[in-house]
Design a protein around this motif. Structure first.
Motif, PDB file in Angstrom:
ATOM      1  N   TRP A  74       0.838  -1.206   0.000  1.00  0.00           N
ATOM      2  CA  TRP A  74       0.000   0.000   0.000  1.00  0.00           C
ATOM      3  C   TRP A  74       0.877   1.263   0.000  1.00  0.00           C
ATOM      4  N   ILE A  75       1.929   1.257   0.822  1.00  0.00           N
ATOM      5  CA  ILE A  75       2.854   2.392   0.858  1.00  0.00           C
ATOM      6  C   ILE A  75       3.540   2.572  -0.489  1.00  0.00           C
ATOM      7  N   LEU A  76       3.865   1.463  -1.154  1.00  0.00           N
ATOM      8  CA  LEU A  76       4.472   1.564  -2.483  1.00  0.00           C
ATOM      9  C   LEU A  76       3.504   2.221  -3.466  1.00  0.00           C
ATOM     10  N   LEU A  77       2.228   1.847  -3.398  1.00  0.00           N
ATOM     11  CA  LEU A  77       1.227   2.487  -4.256  1.00  0.00           C
ATOM     12  C   LEU A  77       1.154   3.982  -3.974  1.00  0.00           C
ATOM     13  N   LEU A  78       1.182   4.362  -2.695  1.00  0.00           N
ATOM     14  CA  LEU A  78       1.147   5.783  -2.350  1.00  0.00           C
ATOM     15  C   LEU A  78       2.389   6.508  -2.840  1.00  0.00           C
ATOM     16  N   ASN A  79       3.517   5.800  -2.937  1.00  0.00           N
ATOM     17  CA  ASN A  79       4.724   6.398  -3.515  1.00  0.00           C
ATOM     18  C   ASN A  79       4.472   6.847  -4.949  1.00  0.00           C
ATOM     19  N   ALA A  80       3.699   6.057  -5.690  1.00  0.00           N
ATOM     20  CA  ALA A  80       3.372   6.443  -7.065  1.00  0.00           C
ATOM     21  C   ALA A  80       2.512   7.706  -7.087  1.00  0.00           C
ATOM     22  N   ILE A  81       1.571   7.792  -6.159  1.00  0.00           N
ATOM     23  CA  ILE A  81       0.709   8.974  -6.093  1.00  0.00           C
ATOM     24  C   ILE A  81       1.509  10.208  -5.704  1.00  0.00           C
ATOM     25  N   VAL A  82       2.502  10.023  -4.817  1.00  0.00           N
ATOM     26  CA  VAL A  82       3.358  11.141  -4.401  1.00  0.00           C
ATOM     27  C   VAL A  82       4.045  11.771  -5.606  1.00  0.00           C
ATOM     28  N   GLY A  83       4.393  10.955  -6.605  1.00  0.00           N
ATOM     29  CA  GLY A  83       5.073  11.469  -7.794  1.00  0.00           C
ATOM     30  C   GLY A  83       4.266  12.505  -8.548  1.00  0.00           C
ATOM     31  N   TYR A  84       2.953  12.519  -8.369  1.00  0.00           N
ATOM     32  CA  TYR A  84       2.105  13.496  -9.046  1.00  0.00           C
ATOM     33  C   TYR A  84       2.033  14.823  -8.288  1.00  0.00           C
ATOM     34  N   GLN A  85       2.681  14.846  -7.108  1.00  0.00           N
ATOM     35  CA  GLN A  85       2.767  16.079  -6.319  1.00  0.00           C
ATOM     36  C   GLN A  85       1.392  16.665  -5.977  1.00  0.00           C
ATOM     37  N   ILE A  86       0.424  15.797  -5.711  1.00  0.00           N
ATOM     38  CA  ILE A  86      -0.878  16.258  -5.222  1.00  0.00           C
ATOM     39  C   ILE A  86      -0.695  16.901  -3.846  1.00  0.00           C
ATOM     40  N   LEU A  87       0.163  16.289  -3.035  1.00  0.00           N
ATOM     41  CA  LEU A  87       0.611  16.865  -1.777  1.00  0.00           C
ATOM     42  C   LEU A  87       2.121  17.008  -1.838  1.00  0.00           C
ATOM     43  N   ASP A  88       2.649  17.982  -1.119  1.00  0.00           N
ATOM     44  CA  ASP A  88       4.098  18.138  -1.058  1.00  0.00           C
ATOM     45  C   ASP A  88       4.699  16.910  -0.393  1.00  0.00           C
ATOM     46  N   ASP A  89       5.704  16.339  -1.038  1.00  0.00           N
ATOM     47  CA  ASP A  89       6.318  15.130  -0.498  1.00  0.00           C
ATOM     48  C   ASP A  89       7.178  15.476   0.706  1.00  0.00           C
ATOM     49  N   GLY A  90       7.337  14.495   1.585  1.00  0.00           N
ATOM     50  CA  GLY A  90       8.204  14.652   2.744  1.00  0.00           C
ATOM     51  C   GLY A  90       7.638  15.501   3.859  1.00  0.00           C
ATOM     52  N   THR A  91       6.417  15.996   3.700  1.00  0.00           N
ATOM     53  CA  THR A  91       5.802  16.828   4.735  1.00  0.00           C
ATOM     54  C   THR A  91       5.130  15.946   5.787  1.00  0.00           C
ATOM     55  N   PRO A  92       4.886  16.493   6.983  1.00  0.00           N
ATOM     56  CA  PRO A  92       4.177  15.708   8.004  1.00  0.00           C
ATOM     57  C   PRO A  92       2.820  15.204   7.507  1.00  0.00           C
ATOM     58  N   LEU A  93       2.148  15.994   6.674  1.00  0.00           N
ATOM     59  CA  LEU A  93       0.848  15.560   6.159  1.00  0.00           C
ATOM     60  C   LEU A  93       0.999  14.351   5.243  1.00  0.00           C
ATOM     61  N   SER A  94       1.945  14.419   4.311  1.00  0.00           N
ATOM     62  CA  SER A  94       2.156  13.318   3.380  1.00  0.00           C
ATOM     63  C   SER A  94       2.584  12.053   4.105  1.00  0.00           C
ATOM     64  N   LEU A  95       3.579  12.180   4.977  1.00  0.00           N
ATOM     65  CA  LEU A  95       4.081  11.011   5.704  1.00  0.00           C
ATOM     66  C   LEU A  95       3.054  10.494   6.704  1.00  0.00           C
ATOM     67  N   GLY A  96       2.306  11.441   7.320  1.00  0.00           N
ATOM     68  CA  GLY A  96       1.296  11.030   8.291  1.00  0.00           C
ATOM     69  C   GLY A  96       0.181  10.227   7.648  1.00  0.00           C
ATOM     70  N   LEU A  97      -0.306  10.695   6.488  1.00  0.00           N
ATOM     71  CA  LEU A  97      -1.352   9.958   5.779  1.00  0.00           C
ATOM     72  C   LEU A  97      -0.862   8.570   5.374  1.00  0.00           C
ATOM     73  N   MET A  98       0.397   8.498   4.951  1.00  0.00           N
ATOM     74  CA  MET A  98       0.958   7.219   4.530  1.00  0.00           C
ATOM     75  C   MET A  98       1.079   6.262   5.713  1.00  0.00           C
ATOM     76  N   LEU A  99       1.566   6.776   6.838  1.00  0.00           N
ATOM     77  CA  LEU A  99       1.754   5.928   8.012  1.00  0.00           C
ATOM     78  C   LEU A  99       0.417   5.494   8.620  1.00  0.00           C
ATOM     79  N   ILE A 100      -0.531   6.414   8.700  1.00  0.00           N
ATOM     80  CA  ILE A 100      -1.821   6.084   9.318  1.00  0.00           C
ATOM     81  C   ILE A 100      -2.583   5.071   8.477  1.00  0.00           C
ATOM     82  N   SER A 101      -2.653   5.307   7.164  1.00  0.00           N
ATOM     83  CA  SER A 101      -3.374   4.367   6.301  1.00  0.00           C
ATOM     84  C   SER A 101      -2.672   3.010   6.268  1.00  0.00           C
ATOM     85  N   GLY A 102      -1.339   3.026   6.245  1.00  0.00           N
ATOM     86  CA  GLY A 102      -0.599   1.763   6.294  1.00  0.00           C
ATOM     87  C   GLY A 102      -0.840   1.029   7.603  1.00  0.00           C
ATOM     88  N   ALA A 103      -0.917   1.795   8.699  1.00  0.00           N
ATOM     89  CA  ALA A 103      -1.158   1.179  10.004  1.00  0.00           C
ATOM     90  C   ALA A 103      -2.539   0.524  10.062  1.00  0.00           C
TER      91      ALA A 103
END
Length: 296
Positions: A129-158
């Motif tokens: 799932w995190i790998l799939l979100l990595n693909a979405i990150v490439g479209y820069q819908i959200l700024d990568d590396g931000t607490p929001l981007s990483l938080g959404l990835m970690l929470i949904s993965g959890a």
């Protein structure tokens, strides 16, 4: 559902070495009522044995290689999705640690093996799932590396990890009667079948499609597709060895090795190729100046 094979694990566990078989087996090992070729491994005291030594060694190599890729990623300060790619690599490292004790067939207490299996299967779906979100990150819908981007990835993965882990542990520990394995019903478990067999495949296909669109339509390049397609082919080859060729290898070597060894190897190579692909599309000199993609 009785007339379909959907949800049945007996044939898979008979022909392959899979972590899910540990919670379905009456002995909580790779040996169960499904029969098939048993790995003999290295005999130990007390009738115990150490199976799949080749897979254990390859898991160790995979962990070392992944740590090196983590460190290499840290040096790519301006790369899009650097932290997100590192999360994927951390997930893969945890998977390989668990695989040592689930597929590697260490002589463990059944309770401990079930626990490792729950973590293993939970991390498989969370990491894909995190790998799939990595693909979405490439479209820069959200700024990568931000607490929001990483938080959404970690929470949904959890969420995926906890949900899948609970079902796996309930199947092994029999906390409820909902997921108790039934040999007379082909060890059917619809929930684990969907979460372990199907969901990761859906995530991986979606990752490939999204990255293909990004590379061909937005970046307008061909070379990265070589790495991405190479990763897909390597992963598929590993699955073929584990699900199709494995019983022939096991029988041909009198139970010394099976397809799990090759699955571990080709999955490692696929992860390396995914990293190379990601690195190639985040190069500083990539010709995308005319594309308003938001890449730095």
């Amino acid at each position: 559902m009785g007339s379909t094979n959907f949800g049945n694990f007996d044939a898979f566990c008979r022909d392959s070495t899979l972590p899910v078989c540990n919670v379905l087996s009456e002995t909580h090992t790779q040996r169960g009522g499904w029969g098939g070729c048993d790995l003999q491994g290295i005999p130990l005291s007390g009738g115990r044995y150490l199976g799949n030594l080749g897979s254990i060694l390859l898991c160790g190599i995979a962990i070392v290689v992944s740590i090196l890729l983590l460190l290499r990623s840290e040096r790519k300060k301006a790369a899009v999705g650097r932290r997100e790619m590192q999360l994927f690599l951390i997930g893969y490292i945890i998977i390989e640690i668990c695989e040592i004790f689930t597929v590697g067939e260490f002589p463990l207490n059944a309770t401990v093996r079930i626990a490792f299996t729950g973590i293993h299967i939970g991390m498989i779906i969370a990491t894909t799932w995190i790998l799939l979100l990595n693909a979405i990150v490439g479209y820069q819908i959200l700024d990568d590396g931000t607490p929001l981007s990483l938080g959404l990835m970690l929470i949904s993965g959890a969420v995926f990890f906890i949900g899948t882990g609970y079902i796996t542990l309930d199947t092994g520990y029999h906390w409820t009667n909902e997921f108790v394995p039934d040999p007379s019903n082909h060890y059917r478990n619809i929930a684990l079948y969907v979460l372990y067999q199907l969901a990761p495949l859906v995530f991986l296909v979606a990752f490939y499609v999204l990255e293909t669109i990004l590379v061909l339509r937005i970046l307008g390049e061909i070379r990265p597709m070589i790495y991405l397609t190479g990763a897909a082919l390597l992963f598929a080859l590993g699955q073929i060895f584990n699900y199709v060729i494995s019983p022939y290898i096991c029988n041909g070597t009198a139970g010394k090795i099976d397809g799990a060894l090759f699955e571990t190897l080709f999955t490692l190579l696929a992860v390396v190729m995914i990293w190379v692909f990601w690195s190639s599309i985040t190069e500083d000199d990539w010709p995308i100046a005319s594309q308003p993609t938001g890449y730095p």
